[in-house]
Write a protein that holds these residues in place. Structure first.
Motif, PDB file in Angstrom:
ATOM      1  N   UNK A 206       0.828  -1.199   0.000  1.00 51.61           N
ATOM      2  CA  UNK A 206       0.000   0.000   0.000  1.00 51.61           C
ATOM      3  C   UNK A 206       0.866   1.253   0.000  1.00 51.61           C
ATOM      4  N   UNK A 207       0.372   2.287  -0.673  1.00 52.79           N
ATOM      5  CA  UNK A 207       1.073   3.564  -0.711  1.00 52.79           C
ATOM      6  C   UNK A 207       0.295   4.673  -0.050  1.00 52.79           C
ATOM      7  N   UNK A 208       0.920   5.831   0.034  1.00 50.27           N
ATOM      8  CA  UNK A 208       0.321   6.967   0.721  1.00 50.27           C
ATOM      9  C   UNK A 208      -0.974   7.442   0.109  1.00 50.27           C
ATOM     10  N   UNK A 209      -1.191   7.173  -1.199  1.00 48.64           N
ATOM     11  CA  UNK A 209      -2.440   7.602  -1.818  1.00 48.64           C
ATOM     12  C   UNK A 209      -3.652   6.910  -1.210  1.00 48.64           C
ATOM     13  N   UNK A 210      -3.459   5.745  -0.630  1.00 54.70           N
ATOM     14  CA  UNK A 210      -4.565   5.056   0.036  1.00 54.70           C
ATOM     15  C   UNK A 210      -5.051   5.876   1.226  1.00 54.70           C
ATOM     16  N   UNK A 211      -4.132   6.386   2.008  1.00 56.70           N
ATOM     17  CA  UNK A 211      -4.513   7.228   3.142  1.00 56.70           C
ATOM     18  C   UNK A 211      -5.078   8.557   2.670  1.00 56.70           C
ATOM     19  N   UNK A 212      -4.466   9.151   1.642  1.00 64.09           N
ATOM     20  CA  UNK A 212      -4.941  10.435   1.134  1.00 64.09           C
ATOM     21  C   UNK A 212      -6.378  10.341   0.630  1.00 64.09           C
ATOM     22  N   UNK A 213      -6.760   9.187   0.105  1.00 62.83           N
ATOM     23  CA  UNK A 213      -8.110   8.997  -0.428  1.00 62.83           C
ATOM     24  C   UNK A 213      -9.108   8.560   0.637  1.00 62.83           C
ATOM     25  N   UNK A 214      -8.674   8.476   1.899  1.00 60.42           N
ATOM     26  CA  UNK A 214      -9.575   8.068   2.974  1.00 60.42           C
ATOM     27  C   UNK A 214      -9.883   6.592   2.984  1.00 60.42           C
ATOM     28  N   UNK A 215      -8.955   5.782   2.467  1.00 57.98           N
ATOM     29  CA  UNK A 215      -9.191   4.338   2.333  1.00 57.98           C
ATOM     30  C   UNK A 215      -8.460   3.515   3.391  1.00 57.98           C
ATOM     31  N   UNK A 216      -7.983   4.148   4.434  1.00 59.73           N
ATOM     32  CA  UNK A 216      -7.219   3.446   5.472  1.00 59.73           C
ATOM     33  C   UNK A 216      -8.009   2.239   6.007  1.00 59.73           C
ATOM     34  N   UNK A 217      -9.230   2.454   6.463  1.00 61.38           N
ATOM     35  CA  UNK A 217     -10.024   1.359   7.056  1.00 61.38           C
ATOM     36  C   UNK A 217     -10.420   0.312   6.022  1.00 61.38           C
ATOM     37  N   UNK A 218     -10.678   0.751   4.792  1.00 62.84           N
ATOM     38  CA  UNK A 218     -11.053  -0.212   3.756  1.00 62.84           C
ATOM     39  C   UNK A 218      -9.858  -1.072   3.360  1.00 62.84           C
ATOM     40  N   UNK A 219      -8.667  -0.518   3.426  1.00 61.63           N
ATOM     41  CA  UNK A 219      -7.473  -1.314   3.148  1.00 61.63           C
ATOM     42  C   UNK A 219      -7.285  -2.390   4.209  1.00 61.63           C
ATOM     43  N   UNK A 220      -7.564  -2.052   5.458  1.00 66.41           N
ATOM     44  CA  UNK A 220      -7.516  -3.048   6.535  1.00 66.41           C
ATOM     45  C   UNK A 220      -8.537  -4.152   6.270  1.00 66.41           C
ATOM     46  N   UNK A 221      -9.737  -3.748   5.882  1.00 66.85           N
ATOM     47  CA  UNK A 221     -10.787  -4.736   5.610  1.00 66.85           C
ATOM     48  C   UNK A 221     -10.371  -5.671   4.473  1.00 66.85           C
ATOM     49  N   UNK A 222      -9.734  -5.136   3.434  1.00 67.19           N
ATOM     50  CA  UNK A 222      -9.302  -5.967   2.315  1.00 67.19           C
ATOM     51  C   UNK A 222      -8.216  -6.943   2.738  1.00 67.19           C
ATOM     52  N   UNK A 223      -7.233  -6.464   3.484  1.00 64.93           N
ATOM     53  CA  UNK A 223      -6.151  -7.345   3.935  1.00 64.93           C
ATOM     54  C   UNK A 223      -6.701  -8.476   4.798  1.00 64.93           C
ATOM     55  N   UNK A 224      -7.616  -8.159   5.695  1.00 62.10           N
ATOM     56  CA  UNK A 224      -8.195  -9.203   6.551  1.00 62.10           C
ATOM     57  C   UNK A 224      -9.087 -10.143   5.758  1.00 62.10           C
ATOM     58  N   UNK A 225      -9.829  -9.614   4.802  1.00 63.62           N
ATOM     59  CA  UNK A 225     -10.727 -10.430   3.983  1.00 63.62           C
ATOM     60  C   UNK A 225      -9.956 -11.489   3.201  1.00 63.62           C
ATOM     61  N   UNK A 226      -8.800 -11.092   2.653  1.00 66.98           N
ATOM     62  CA  UNK A 226      -8.030 -12.010   1.807  1.00 66.98           C
ATOM     63  C   UNK A 226      -6.794 -12.575   2.494  1.00 66.98           C
ATOM     64  N   UNK A 227      -6.636 -12.309   3.787  1.00 66.89           N
ATOM     65  CA  UNK A 227      -5.487 -12.806   4.550  1.00 66.89           C
ATOM     66  C   UNK A 227      -4.171 -12.418   3.873  1.00 66.89           C
ATOM     67  N   UNK A 228      -4.052 -11.146   3.506  1.00 65.58           N
ATOM     68  CA  UNK A 228      -2.896 -10.693   2.751  1.00 65.58           C
ATOM     69  C   UNK A 228      -1.824 -10.112   3.668  1.00 65.58           C
ATOM     70  N   UNK A 229      -0.626 -10.686   3.679  1.00 68.06           N
ATOM     71  CA  UNK A 229       0.478  -9.995   4.350  1.00 68.06           C
ATOM     72  C   UNK A 229       0.682  -8.647   3.670  1.00 68.06           C
ATOM     73  N   UNK A 230       0.821  -7.604   4.478  1.00 66.10           N
ATOM     74  CA  UNK A 230       0.748  -6.246   3.934  1.00 66.10           C
ATOM     75  C   UNK A 230       1.990  -5.446   4.275  1.00 66.10           C
ATOM     76  N   UNK A 231       2.571  -4.853   3.249  1.00 66.82           N
ATOM     77  CA  UNK A 231       3.697  -3.933   3.420  1.00 66.82           C
ATOM     78  C   UNK A 231       3.247  -2.524   3.062  1.00 66.82           C
ATOM     79  N   UNK A 232       3.997  -1.561   3.518  1.00 66.40           N
ATOM     80  CA  UNK A 232       3.879  -0.190   3.031  1.00 66.40           C
ATOM     81  C   UNK A 232       4.996   0.027   2.025  1.00 66.40           C
ATOM     82  N   UNK A 233       4.683   0.694   0.914  1.00 65.56           N
ATOM     83  CA  UNK A 233       5.667   0.941  -0.133  1.00 65.56           C
ATOM     84  C   UNK A 233       6.840   1.751   0.405  1.00 65.56           C
ATOM     85  N   UNK A 234       8.011   1.633  -0.209  1.00 60.78           N
ATOM     86  CA  UNK A 234       9.205   2.323   0.308  1.00 60.78           C
ATOM     87  C   UNK A 234       9.021   3.841   0.384  1.00 60.78           C
ATOM     88  N   UNK A 235       9.754   4.451   1.300  1.00 59.60           N
ATOM     89  CA  UNK A 235       9.787   5.910   1.449  1.00 59.60           C
ATOM     90  C   UNK A 235       8.389   6.498   1.625  1.00 59.60           C
TER      91      UNK A 235
END
Length: 524
Positions: A206-235
């Protein structure tokens, strides 16, 4: 008949650009004259601080913000801070005064020669109106370009234009609307859903645009839904995922080979809202681990086209997140959070981990942190527990001078959330005059200055590059409490953990500065 100035003020008012960050010169005074009462002018004492405050304000609100700069010299002073705004994709609308039209070709004092080219290639659009009648349209274009491309724009206006009278037909500009839409097609969504569903071991980046678009909680929901190990993009300049979540794997390293190593074993790497990737240290190697496939989803056309590998879908990441949640089978990912380790300690000063643990233990969960202390980032991620969107901001291009001004702008843009700036003693000097603006507007920011007497990141890079003996990395003798008090900000120095806790718990009705002597640490 209306003047250029009146029509321009009305357009800005209708678009909600009524907070103006600026540092004016003589060329700008005709634009600022007769400013409507609904406008708020925020004065900064240096153009770099002005842009830094506007960058923070734009990131906090998600809306364009007006910046008023002087001609060539003032605009040049702002360019360092502008690099951060470019890579945070902040929609800043920079306006600058120009000499009267008849004096530009003469290169009179304060003429901005070839003004439209001065800020390129940083800004997404720049221009100078061909005549006074074209000023309102050009201003509208600057605003719409900033909104659509989420990148700063620059408009230079000769100062004799503002008083020119226009006929009533120019008022049509006031009612203009320009909208953005990057909805993926059904075929594109179906292909992506198939790729994710059939992947053996997919990973999420995930990158900073996810937070800028207000998708922080939805990204959490997606990671939990699909059991995805999640990184934040570099820098990262923003945090798009809770850093203590059980699925969080950390911030990817900013080198080509280390990224590939970190993602080894994953056959599908889904990157949402980030370039692939913002590298820093030059560590060459394979871009991707063997057997992996990368799919990038971004609404940033430049990020999609300049990537060296993978597939790119230029689309709204939010629409893709919702489609994946609705059209894929849940895999039952981990939920919950892991505890923080005990903070490391030091003998002669506080360890940065002790400072960050104190922040975690004393500040509310909705605190916004503006961080500009590169040498302590490992300690930061070990000790902080950030579970809400818009909780973390960092200079997006690494340009120093972001932290103090951006914190002021953030607090002005989101007065409903407390703001803490965590800034190293080296970085603080680049934006120190932001303290004056904070004091004048009584902006409730807590400035925490980590003082270790060095440019810590440079010391670390010296070892990385095999140049440990270079000069210019020591900065002893700085006392930010005395500097802050000179600008009107109450300040104190703490040396003990209990004292730090007490200071951080104290309630302040305006800005305050806490100086903490800390042990030198490295980013990794």
């Amino acid at each position: 008949m209306p003047t250029v100035r009146r029509i321009s003020h009305q357009f800005l008012e209708r678009r909600g650009l009524t907070t103006v960050f600026g540092n004016p010169g003589s060329n700008e005074l005709p634009f600022l004259a007769e400013l409507p009462a609904s406008f708020r002018y925020v004065l900064g004492l240096h153009e770099g601080v002005v842009v830094g405050m506007a960058d923070g304000y734009a990131q906090a609100t998600g809306r364009p913000v007006l910046v008023n700069l002087h001609a060539a010299a003032g605009s040049g002073n702002a360019m360092g801070a502008l690099t951060n705004a470019v890579y945070s994709r902040s929609p800043l609308v920079l306006t600058a005064g120009q000499q009267v039209r008849s004096a530009i070709g003469l290169e009179a004092m304060l003429a901005n020669v070839d003004a439209a080219h001065l800020m390129r290639p940083l800004v997404g659009w720049s221009g100078e109106p061909s005549c006074a009648a074209d000023v309102p349209r050009s201003l509208a274009q600057a605003v719409f370009e900033a909104e659509l491309h989420r990148r700063p724009t620059y408009l230079s206006v000769p100062y004799d234009d503002w008083a020119q009278e226009l006929d009533d037909s120019v008022a049509v500009t006031l009612d203009r609307e320009v909208r953005r839409g990057f909805a993926p097609t059904e075929d594109q969504l179906a292909e992506l859903v198939g790729q994710v569903s059939t992947a053996r071991n997919p990973a999420l980046v995930l990158g900073g645009d996810i937070d800028a678009a207000g998708l922080f909680d939805r990204a959490v929901a997606l990671a939990e839904h699909l059991a995805l190990p999640t990184w934040v993009a570099p820098s990262p300049h923003r945090l798009p995922f809770p850093n203590r979540h059980r699925l969080f794997r950390g911030v990817l390293p900013a080198g080509i080979a280390p990224v590939s190593t970190a993602l080894a074993g994953h056959d599908l790497i889904l990157v949402l809202g980030a370039p692939v990737f913002r590298y820093h240290q030059h560590v060459p190697g394979p871009y991707l681990p063997e057997g992996s496939r990368l799919v990038q989803v971004t609404d940033d056309l430049g990020a999609a086209t300049r990537a060296p590998m993978g597939e790119a879908l230029v689309a709204d990441p939010g629409a893709v997140v919702e489609a994946l949640l609705a059209r894929t089978t849940a895999r039952g990912g981990e939920t919950g959070y892991v505890p923080n380790p005990e903070p490391a300690t030091a003998e002669e000063a506080l360890h940065p981990e002790q400072v960050f643990a104190a922040l975690r233990e004393t500040q509310t969960a909705d605190t916004t942190y503006v961080v500009e202390s590169t040498s302590t980032n490992s300690a930061w991620w070990r000790q902080m527990d950030l579970r809400q969107g818009s909780s973390y901001f960092f200079p997006a291009s690494g340009g120093l001078g972001f932290g103090l001004p951006a914190a002021v702008g953030m607090a002005m843009g989101r007065p409903d959330r407390p703001v803490v700036a965590v800034v190293g003693d080296g970085s603080a000097n680049y934006g120190i005059t932001a303290l004056w603006t904070a004091a004048q507007h009584r902006v409730p920011v807590t400035f925490v200055i980590l003082r270790n007497g060095t440019y810590g990141a440079l010391r670390w890079f010296g070892g990385l590059l095999g140049t440990p003996d270079v000069p210019g990395t020591e900065i002893p003798g700085l006392d930010f409490t005395r500097i802050a008090e000179g600008y009107g900000v109450p300040a104190t120095t703490v040396t003990e953990v209990d004292e730090l806790h007490a200071q951080l718990k104290a309630v302040a009705d305006g800005p305050r500065l806490i100086q903490v002597d800390t042990q030198l640490t490295t980013p990794e």
